[in-house]
Design a protein around this motif. Structure first.
Motif, PDB file in Angstrom:
ATOM      1  N   UNK B 196      11.713 -20.013  84.268  1.00  0.00           N
ATOM      2  CA  UNK B 196      11.549 -21.391  83.753  1.00  0.00           C
ATOM      3  C   UNK B 196      11.636 -21.459  82.223  1.00  0.00           C
ATOM      4  N   UNK B 197      10.835 -20.640  81.552  1.00  0.00           N
ATOM      5  CA  UNK B 197      10.771 -20.751  80.092  1.00  0.00           C
ATOM      6  C   UNK B 197      12.149 -20.586  79.460  1.00  0.00           C
ATOM      7  N   UNK B 198      12.897 -19.591  79.982  1.00  0.00           N
ATOM      8  CA  UNK B 198      14.230 -19.330  79.461  1.00  0.00           C
ATOM      9  C   UNK B 198      15.151 -20.532  79.716  1.00  0.00           C
ATOM     10  N   UNK B 199      15.057 -21.088  80.922  1.00  0.00           N
ATOM     11  CA  UNK B 199      15.893 -22.240  81.279  1.00  0.00           C
ATOM     12  C   UNK B 199      15.547 -23.441  80.392  1.00  0.00           C
ATOM     13  N   UNK B 213      27.461 -28.059  77.317  1.00  0.00           N
ATOM     14  CA  UNK B 213      26.997 -26.889  76.575  1.00  0.00           C
ATOM     15  C   UNK B 213      25.854 -26.206  77.290  1.00  0.00           C
ATOM     16  N   UNK B 214      24.917 -27.031  77.782  1.00  0.00           N
ATOM     17  CA  UNK B 214      23.768 -26.476  78.499  1.00  0.00           C
ATOM     18  C   UNK B 214      24.237 -25.748  79.754  1.00  0.00           C
ATOM     19  N   UNK B 215      25.149 -26.407  80.499  1.00  0.00           N
ATOM     20  CA  UNK B 215      25.668 -25.804  81.739  1.00  0.00           C
ATOM     21  C   UNK B 215      26.329 -24.462  81.441  1.00  0.00           C
ATOM     22  N   UNK B 216      27.199 -24.450  80.446  1.00  0.00           N
ATOM     23  CA  UNK B 216      27.943 -23.227  80.104  1.00  0.00           C
ATOM     24  C   UNK B 216      26.977 -22.108  79.723  1.00  0.00           C
ATOM     25  N   UNK B 217      25.978 -22.442  78.926  1.00  0.00           N
ATOM     26  CA  UNK B 217      25.053 -21.416  78.461  1.00  0.00           C
ATOM     27  C   UNK B 217      24.238 -20.832  79.616  1.00  0.00           C
ATOM     28  N   UNK B 218      23.797 -21.716  80.515  1.00  0.00           N
ATOM     29  CA  UNK B 218      23.000 -21.232  81.650  1.00  0.00           C
ATOM     30  C   UNK B 218      23.831 -20.304  82.540  1.00  0.00           C
ATOM     31  N   UNK B 226      25.778 -22.796  91.372  1.00  0.00           N
ATOM     32  CA  UNK B 226      25.301 -23.822  92.301  1.00  0.00           C
ATOM     33  C   UNK B 226      23.998 -24.447  91.790  1.00  0.00           C
ATOM     34  N   UNK B 227      23.053 -23.575  91.379  1.00  0.00           N
ATOM     35  CA  UNK B 227      21.772 -24.064  90.849  1.00  0.00           C
ATOM     36  C   UNK B 227      21.976 -24.899  89.591  1.00  0.00           C
ATOM     37  N   UNK B 228      22.826 -24.389  88.726  1.00  0.00           N
ATOM     38  CA  UNK B 228      23.069 -25.082  87.456  1.00  0.00           C
ATOM     39  C   UNK B 228      23.677 -26.458  87.718  1.00  0.00           C
ATOM     40  N   UNK B 229      24.641 -26.509  88.642  1.00  0.00           N
ATOM     41  CA  UNK B 229      25.286 -27.794  88.955  1.00  0.00           C
ATOM     42  C   UNK B 229      24.277 -28.795  89.524  1.00  0.00           C
ATOM     43  N   UNK B 287      13.024 -33.566  77.860  1.00  0.00           N
ATOM     44  CA  UNK B 287      12.074 -33.243  76.787  1.00  0.00           C
ATOM     45  C   UNK B 287      11.295 -31.983  77.167  1.00  0.00           C
ATOM     46  N   UNK B 288      11.286 -30.988  76.296  1.00  0.00           N
ATOM     47  CA  UNK B 288      10.654 -29.703  76.613  1.00  0.00           C
ATOM     48  C   UNK B 288       9.413 -29.442  75.745  1.00  0.00           C
ATOM     49  N   UNK B 289       9.528 -29.601  74.448  1.00  0.00           N
ATOM     50  CA  UNK B 289       8.491 -29.238  73.452  1.00  0.00           C
ATOM     51  C   UNK B 289       8.086 -27.774  73.592  1.00  0.00           C
ATOM     52  N   UNK B 290       8.253 -27.068  72.480  1.00  0.00           N
ATOM     53  CA  UNK B 290       8.146 -25.614  72.497  1.00  0.00           C
ATOM     54  C   UNK B 290       6.809 -25.009  72.875  1.00  0.00           C
TER      55      UNK B 290
END
Lengths: 423, 423
Positions: B196-199, B213-218, B226-229, B287-290
């Motif tokens: 999770x944290x990495x994602x 960009x997010x999709x490509x990086x993941x 499949x999960x990313x999509x 929204x994630x917030x570090x």
């Protein structure tokens, strides 16, 4: 490994509870408003100062009490370090005066002349912890830079005393002296210039060990009895007002510059004529004040309720030149913020003009519509100047209400799910 | 040897000039008054905190940026020291949240429950110096401790936005999400809990690198296409309002607790109904917030004028338990004070309700009676609400007046020795 967490604040420093903070916030606001009316401008320096500036011999004993800050990254070489100086590059400021001198040296072009500065900020001293004294404490200073005349002293004293008056302090006393009067009296009595500092340290104990104690100590230190007798006789003869100054002016002749005596007289009579608060101003030829940086007038405020001074200051015309190479006249007055807050707390001081406080207690099963109703009522209250608190109703509602009442909530509204429309 | 004095402040820290201080003082006063009306109480912790508390893994990357304080006296053993930890016992706080948790653990008996805390204070981080970011900066936090329900979030958001509204900020947006929604969406799409944290770190870049960009990086990181999509498809389908929350509640089924979704809906609709200022509130599932300490809702304020957030906060129900052994619900909102002051300065903000400013310039040869007259005039002016300045007349009076006018002195009175009776 994660180290065990500590609940207490670090040694000698203090968590501020809401009750004390309410007074602190109010006093700070009052200080800012009062000093602003006297034409002082707010300014601030960082809490961290160059270690070179803090250890420049201008801070006297305070330099032994510095919280020092470790160098960071590649600059920190623990293996090669031989002494503290190798490890640190900064420290927490121990007063607001040395940083002010640096600030003025750095920004003189951007500042008006004279510059009337007001600073409120924390300072740190690693003093031995003792009752009522903390290692982090707040100072409130006003300083006038670039004004050589006595107008600086007059305005500093008027502003500081006006502020104390607004806090309902009465019957305090401003004591004033001049380093040049101290020196002239010592010279007149035959003391040598190199002995002045030592003599003044003994003189400074007058209120603790008395006239005879001072005489005995000076004689024991090897000073000629004749000189000591003349010296203490002189103090006996001087009245604590302008007549005392006039007496010294005549008696000391060339030892005392007439402008020093005249200046002191102008300050005292101007303050007496123009003062806003109820207080006395007294010429005190035994007033010494420790800091070595003072070059002229010195003054402090004493209060019957409190042993010791609650404010102190003086002229330090030589400090800014240490940064710039060019002397700039400077004079400042610093109030003992922590002492004043302590006195107010001890006297049960009530912050004036507080808002009325109203609390809404919401039943747990309150539906959304009820919640919205309460939120809009609270909003209307705030617009009408209330301090409004909304909280979920607790099982022990009686205790909850007692807590709220103790906290000053005079109106408490129970909000039940089935009675929202009647609120 | 006395080291050479330095005029500049220490690296990365800032001297505050009067013009900026005027705005800072006003904003601080406004914040205190606004938050007080919402029932928050002022409190304070020392700027120095135990090094153990600062290095307890709750501060994330900020723990690498601590200004550390050297041990003093006999405790400092430079010869024996092998690493930093041997040399230091304290540090300057890098935020106000860790000290608040310690404070609450130390004083819970003396505080109301729930405790609505307001803190305004400096924090320090030895960040690489860069434009507009300083190593000492002010934070203004409100926190509600001991309130598990959504009332905490609602009041924090209403108070913070009311304050921004009073500074004339309009059309800003509160973005809100919940760590549990983030997790439920990731779980639904087949990501493993340990990832999770990495994602989320990648997801957090959505506004910078975009959806693709997010999709490509993941995918590059090795996550199943499949999960990313599914994951990114989900974000496409979610509307940024309560309907989006309802959609997720249905779609994610058991992955998302209904109380999380319902709570989020209550917060959004309550804030929309009861808000004092003009702004929008938006559900933002990206929204994630570090900070790792958040356990539930997270929120921030974004402003069109400013890239990045001007305020941020969330729920951190597990931090206080680290000090006490017993979890206490906690939720806070922190405004970026320095960013707000910067925006106000850039927009040429004028502090409202300033006093009228009047200056008396006194001729050098003014006799004492004249001086007293001027002092009493100035006193009367102050009583009538003026900010009054008295200064000695300079040789270049024209320049002196220009300086005063630039400083806002609209009335300037020349006081000559031979015309005092006409003043």
């Amino acid at each position: 490994m994660v180290m065990a967490l500590k609940k207490k604040p670090v040694t000698g420093m203090k968590d501020m509870l809401p009750k004390e903070m309410e007074i602190r916030d109010y006093v700070i606001h009052l200080i800012k408003e009062t000093y602003k009316a006297y034409g002082f401008s707010s300014m601030e320096t960082p809490c961290v100062e160059h270690i070179e500036n803090l250890c420049s011999k201008q801070g006297g004993d305070n330099e032994k009490l510095i919280f020092k800050i470790l160098k960071r990254g590649e600059k920190l070489k623990i293996d090669e370090a031989k002494e503290e100086a190798d490890l640190v590059d900064g420290g927490l400021r121990y007063d607001l005066t040395v940083p002010l001198a640096r600030y003025y040296a750095n920004h003189a072009n951007e500042l008006p002349s004279p510059f009337k500065a007001m600073q409120i900020g924390n300072v740190w001293r690693a003093d031995r912890p003792q009752r009522g004294r903390f290692r982090q404490f707040m100072q409130c200073d006003i300083d006038i830079l670039g004004e050589a005349g006595n107008l600086a002293e007059i305005e500093l004293i008027l502003a500081t005393t006006a502020m104390l008056g607004k806090l309902n302090f009465k019957n305090f006393t401003v004591c004033i002296n001049d380093r040049n009067i101290l020196k002239a009296m010592a010279a007149y009595c035959g003391f040598k210039e190199e002995d002045y500092d030592e003599v003044f340290i003994v003189l400074d104990k007058m209120d603790k060990i008395g006239r005879d104690g001072v005489a005995a100590e000076l004689i024991q230190m090897g000073y000629a009895k004749e000189n000591v007798d003349t010296y203490l006789g002189l103090f006996d003869e001087v009245a604590p007002d302008v007549s005392g100054i006039r007496y010294l002016k005549e008696k000391l002749g060339d030892y005392l510059k007439s402008e020093t005596a005249d200046g002191m007289e102008t300050i005292i009579s101007s303050v007496e004529a123009a003062k806003e608060a109820e207080f006395g101003i007294r010429f005190d030829p035994t007033l010494v004040r420790g800091q070595s940086y003072y070059t002229g007038t010195i003054f402090e405020v004493t209060m019957d309720d409190f042993g010791g001074s609650v404010a102190g200051g003086g002229r330090y015309d030589k400090m800014i030149g240490k940064f710039t190479g060019q002397d700039t006249p400077a004079c400042g007055f610093s109030i003992g913020f922590e002492r004043i807050v302590m006195l107010l707390l001890e006297n049960g001081y009530e912050v004036p003009g507080g808002r009325r406080k109203k609390a809404y207690l919401i039943e747990k099963k309150m539906p959304k519509e009820g919640m919205l109703k309460v939120l809009s009522l609270a909003r209307a209250d705030r617009e009408n100047g209330y301090q409004t608190m909304i909280a979920n109703m607790k099982k022990n509602k009686k205790f909850q209400k007692e807590q709220l009442e103790a906290d000053g909530y005079t109106e408490i509204v129970d909000c039940y799910a089935d009675s929202v429309d009647r609120l």
